[in-house]
Design an enzyme around this catalytic site. Sequence first.
Site, short mmCIF file in Angstrom:
data_model
loop_
_atom_site.label_atom_id
_atom_site.label_comp_id
_atom_site.label_asym_id
_atom_site.label_seq_id
_atom_site.Cartn_x
_atom_site.Cartn_y
_atom_site.Cartn_z
N CYS A 15 -65.71 72.31 58.15
CA CYS A 15 -64.59 72.83 58.94
C CYS A 15 -64.16 74.21 58.47
CB CYS A 15 -63.40 71.86 58.88
SG CYS A 15 -62.71 71.69 57.23
N CYS A 70 -60.15 65.31 55.08
CA CYS A 70 -59.18 66.30 54.60
C CYS A 70 -58.57 65.83 53.28
CB CYS A 70 -58.08 66.53 55.63
SG CYS A 70 -58.67 66.70 57.31
FE1 FES Z 1 -60.80 70.78 57.46
FE2 FES Z 1 -58.84 69.05 57.68
S1 FES Z 1 -60.08 69.81 59.28
S2 FES Z 1 -59.62 69.93 55.88
#
Ligand code: FES
Length: 148
Positions: free
Chosen positions: A35, A104
Amino acid sequence: MPVYSEKVMDHFQHPRNVGEIENADGVGELGNPTCGDIMKIYIKVKDDKIDDVKFKTFGCGAAIATSSMVTELVKGKTLEEAERVSNMVVAEALDGLPPIKMHCSNLAADALHLAIEDYRARKAGKGPIGMVETPEHDEDEHDLLEHA
Ligand code: FES
């Protein structure tokens, strides 16, 4: 859109222990290659206990809430106790996270553990460790990722 608990929303809107510690004894810096979020946790250690802890997160709402919670959970704890604070412990303390946001909490717990590792490496004359990448998530999780 994932549904968040009140505790997650509280820690997201009013994160605890945000900032940097100058002359930190240990720093854990992690980047999530999936991400692109980055987490940095600073610790100050006294008598084998976490005397102070602060974080900076360039990341989603769940990453902010989990790092805020992780700092609250480990302040004043021994390094051994802090090492036992896993992503599951953090998620539970927040009354749960949506499944697609569990990674996360990995970022927060891993950054804390890395800060402890960094502290030990520095003490042994082998640090600092510097920035590390979290392991890649599998494709299914990648497809499910979304930012809060
Ligand atoms: Fe990357 Fe939450 S979407 S840490």
